[in-house]
Design a protein around this motif. Structure first.
Motif, short mmCIF file in Angstrom:
data_model
loop_
_atom_site.label_atom_id
_atom_site.label_comp_id
_atom_site.label_asym_id
_atom_site.label_seq_id
_atom_site.Cartn_x
_atom_site.Cartn_y
_atom_site.Cartn_z
N LYS A 49 0.77 -1.25 -0.22
CA LYS A 49 -0.02 0.11 -0.11
C LYS A 49 0.75 1.17 -0.04
CE LYS A 49 -4.16 -2.11 2.51
NZ LYS A 49 -4.80 -1.78 3.54
N LYS A 50 2.14 0.96 0.52
CA LYS A 50 2.95 2.20 0.53
C LYS A 50 3.56 2.66 -0.87
CE LYS A 50 4.03 1.28 5.25
NZ LYS A 50 5.02 1.15 6.30
N LEU A 51 3.88 1.92 -1.73
CA LEU A 51 4.44 1.92 -2.91
C LEU A 51 3.28 3.14 -3.87
CD1 LEU A 51 6.64 1.23 -5.11
CD2 LEU A 51 4.74 -0.30 -6.06
N ALA A 52 4.06 4.38 -4.13
CA ALA A 52 3.53 5.31 -4.88
C ALA A 52 2.03 5.68 -3.99
CB ALA A 52 3.23 5.05 -6.27
N SER A 53 2.04 5.66 -3.05
CA SER A 53 0.64 6.09 -2.07
C SER A 53 -0.30 5.25 -2.69
CB SER A 53 0.38 7.67 -2.29
OG SER A 53 1.58 8.44 -1.85
N GLY A 54 -0.20 4.01 -2.90
CA GLY A 54 -1.25 3.11 -2.90
C GLY A 54 -1.77 3.04 -4.57
N LYS A 55 -1.05 3.77 -5.51
CA LYS A 55 -1.33 3.74 -6.68
C LYS A 55 -1.13 2.45 -7.49
CE LYS A 55 0.32 5.59 -11.13
NZ LYS A 55 1.32 6.14 -11.91
N TYR A 56 -0.36 1.38 -6.95
CA TYR A 56 -0.13 0.15 -7.43
C TYR A 56 -0.97 -0.91 -6.74
CZ TYR A 56 2.92 2.69 -10.82
OH TYR A 56 3.60 3.55 -11.51
N PHE A 57 -1.49 -0.50 -5.53
CA PHE A 57 -2.14 -1.65 -4.65
C PHE A 57 -3.13 -2.44 -5.36
CE2 PHE A 57 -5.10 -2.89 -1.32
CZ PHE A 57 -4.23 -3.58 -0.63
N LYS A 58 -3.05 -3.83 -5.35
CA LYS A 58 -3.88 -4.95 -5.78
C LYS A 58 -3.74 -4.69 -7.40
CE LYS A 58 -6.83 -5.91 -2.23
NZ LYS A 58 -8.22 -6.13 -1.75
N ARG A 59 -2.75 -4.24 -8.02
CA ARG A 59 -2.51 -4.21 -9.48
C ARG A 59 -1.74 -5.31 -10.08
NH1 ARG A 59 -2.71 0.79 -12.24
NH2 ARG A 59 -2.45 -0.48 -14.22
N LYS A 60 -2.02 -6.10 -11.04
CA LYS A 60 -1.42 -7.04 -11.54
C LYS A 60 -0.30 -6.64 -12.25
CE LYS A 60 -5.38 -10.06 -11.49
NZ LYS A 60 -6.35 -10.96 -12.15
N ALA A 61 0.74 -7.55 -12.50
CA ALA A 61 1.82 -7.17 -13.18
C ALA A 61 2.59 -8.75 -13.29
CB ALA A 61 2.90 -6.62 -12.37
N VAL A 62 3.46 -8.57 -14.55
CA VAL A 62 4.11 -9.79 -14.96
C VAL A 62 5.62 -9.54 -14.59
CG1 VAL A 62 4.76 -11.06 -16.99
CG2 VAL A 62 2.70 -10.32 -16.80
N VAL A 63 6.40 -10.34 -14.14
CA VAL A 63 7.97 -10.57 -13.71
C VAL A 63 8.83 -10.58 -15.09
CG1 VAL A 63 9.71 -11.77 -12.53
CG2 VAL A 63 7.39 -11.48 -11.43
N ASP A 64 9.27 -9.64 -15.25
CA ASP A 64 10.28 -9.52 -16.43
C ASP A 64 11.51 -9.91 -16.32
OD1 ASP A 64 8.41 -8.33 -18.18
OD2 ASP A 64 8.99 -6.39 -17.81
N LYS A 65 12.02 -9.96 -14.97
CA LYS A 65 13.42 -10.08 -14.67
C LYS A 65 13.52 -10.29 -13.18
CE LYS A 65 17.92 -7.97 -14.98
NZ LYS A 65 19.00 -6.88 -15.53
N VAL A 66 14.20 -11.28 -12.91
CA VAL A 66 14.53 -11.41 -11.55
C VAL A 66 16.21 -11.19 -11.16
CG1 VAL A 66 14.79 -13.31 -9.35
CG2 VAL A 66 12.72 -13.32 -11.27
N LEU A 67 16.33 -10.40 -10.20
CA LEU A 67 17.66 -9.91 -10.20
C LEU A 67 18.67 -11.11 -9.28
CD1 LEU A 67 16.70 -6.12 -9.05
CD2 LEU A 67 17.37 -7.19 -11.34
#
Length: 110
Positions: A49-67
Protein backbone atom coordinates in the motif's frame (compact mmCIF):
# COMPACT_ATOMS: atom_id res chain seq x y z
CA UNK A 1 7.41 -10.33 51.20
CA UNK A 2 9.47 -8.06 53.38
CA UNK A 3 13.08 -7.86 52.41
CA UNK A 4 12.48 -9.13 48.86
CA UNK A 5 13.27 -6.89 45.94
CA UNK A 6 10.54 -6.17 43.39
CA UNK A 7 10.83 -7.94 40.05
CA UNK A 8 12.48 -5.93 37.33
CA UNK A 9 10.81 -5.53 33.98
CA UNK A 10 12.80 -6.90 31.06
CA UNK A 11 14.52 -4.29 28.99
CA UNK A 12 13.05 -3.56 25.58
CA UNK A 13 15.44 -4.01 22.69
CA UNK A 14 15.79 -0.93 20.56
CA UNK A 15 16.84 -0.68 16.94
CA UNK A 16 19.97 1.30 16.17
CA UNK A 17 19.29 4.87 15.13
CA UNK A 18 20.66 6.78 12.16
CA UNK A 19 22.37 5.28 9.15
CA UNK A 20 23.03 1.91 10.76
CA UNK A 21 19.30 1.22 11.27
CA UNK A 22 18.75 0.31 7.61
CA UNK A 23 21.93 -1.75 7.48
CA UNK A 24 20.98 -3.62 10.66
CA UNK A 25 17.49 -4.38 9.34
CA UNK A 26 18.68 -5.65 5.95
CA UNK A 27 21.28 -7.96 7.52
CA UNK A 28 18.64 -9.39 9.83
CA UNK A 29 16.15 -9.92 6.98
CA UNK A 30 18.80 -11.59 4.80
CA UNK A 31 19.59 -14.03 7.61
CA UNK A 32 15.90 -14.96 7.89
CA UNK A 33 15.13 -15.24 4.17
CA UNK A 34 15.72 -18.64 2.69
CA UNK A 35 13.08 -19.30 0.08
CA UNK A 36 12.56 -17.28 -3.05
CA UNK A 37 9.63 -17.96 -5.30
CA UNK A 38 10.12 -15.31 -7.96
CA UNK A 39 10.33 -16.62 -11.53
CA UNK A 40 10.37 -14.88 -14.86
CA UNK A 41 7.05 -14.46 -16.75
CA UNK A 42 4.76 -15.28 -13.81
CA UNK A 43 1.70 -13.18 -12.99
CA UNK A 44 1.87 -11.38 -9.64
CA UNK A 45 -0.24 -8.91 -7.66
CA UNK A 46 1.32 -5.89 -5.94
CA UNK A 47 0.32 -5.89 -2.27
CA UNK A 48 2.27 -2.89 -0.99
CA UNK A 49 0.00 0.00 0.00
CA UNK A 50 2.99 2.30 0.55
CA UNK A 51 4.26 2.09 -3.03
CA UNK A 52 3.45 5.37 -4.81
CA UNK A 53 0.80 6.20 -2.17
CA UNK A 54 -1.25 3.13 -3.05
CA UNK A 55 -1.33 3.75 -6.81
CA UNK A 56 -0.26 0.17 -7.57
CA UNK A 57 -2.02 -1.60 -4.68
CA UNK A 58 -3.75 -4.81 -5.87
CA UNK A 59 -2.61 -4.20 -9.46
CA UNK A 60 -1.43 -7.16 -11.51
CA UNK A 61 2.00 -7.31 -13.10
CA UNK A 62 4.26 -9.70 -14.99
CA UNK A 63 7.79 -10.48 -13.77
CA UNK A 64 10.19 -9.41 -16.52
CA UNK A 65 13.46 -10.11 -14.73
CA UNK A 66 14.59 -11.62 -11.43
CA UNK A 67 17.67 -9.85 -10.07
CA UNK A 68 20.77 -11.76 -8.88
CA UNK A 69 19.77 -11.51 -5.20
CA UNK A 70 16.73 -13.69 -6.16
CA UNK A 71 14.39 -11.70 -3.88
CA UNK A 72 13.93 -8.65 -6.12
CA UNK A 73 12.23 -8.49 -9.51
CA UNK A 74 11.56 -6.02 -12.25
CA UNK A 75 7.84 -6.17 -13.03
CA UNK A 76 5.68 -4.60 -15.72
CA UNK A 77 2.31 -3.38 -14.47
CA UNK A 78 -0.65 -4.55 -16.57
CA UNK A 79 -3.61 -2.42 -17.65
CA UNK A 80 -6.31 -2.26 -14.96
CA UNK A 81 -9.06 -3.00 -17.47
CA UNK A 82 -9.66 -3.79 -21.14
CA UNK A 83 -10.59 -0.19 -21.95
CA UNK A 84 -7.95 1.61 -19.88
CA UNK A 85 -4.35 1.96 -20.97
CA UNK A 86 -2.75 2.72 -17.61
CA UNK A 87 -0.23 -0.15 -17.48
CA UNK A 88 3.27 -0.49 -18.82
CA UNK A 89 5.10 0.97 -15.81
CA UNK A 90 8.30 -0.88 -14.92
CA UNK A 91 8.96 -1.28 -11.21
CA UNK A 92 11.69 -2.94 -9.18
CA UNK A 93 10.05 -4.64 -6.19
CA UNK A 94 10.94 -6.99 -3.38
CA UNK A 95 9.10 -10.31 -3.27
CA UNK A 96 7.57 -9.25 0.08
CA UNK A 97 5.59 -6.61 -1.86
CA UNK A 98 4.21 -9.19 -4.30
CA UNK A 99 2.00 -12.27 -4.27
CA UNK A 100 1.34 -14.86 -6.93
CA UNK A 101 -1.91 -14.75 -8.87
CA UNK A 102 -3.80 -18.01 -9.22
CA UNK A 103 -6.15 -17.94 -12.22
CA UNK A 104 -9.87 -18.53 -11.73
CA UNK A 105 -11.15 -21.99 -12.44
CA UNK A 106 -11.64 -22.47 -16.19
CA UNK A 107 -9.46 -19.46 -17.15
CA UNK A 108 -6.32 -19.88 -19.23
CA UNK A 109 -3.01 -19.97 -17.41
CA UNK A 110 -0.55 -17.38 -18.64
Amino acid sequence: LEGKRPLKRPRKDTNPQGKNATKFKSQKEDAIRKENWLRRDILVRIVSKKLASGKYFKRKAVVDKVLPDKFTAEVEVLDSGPDTKDGGDLLRLDQDDLETVVPKEGKAVR
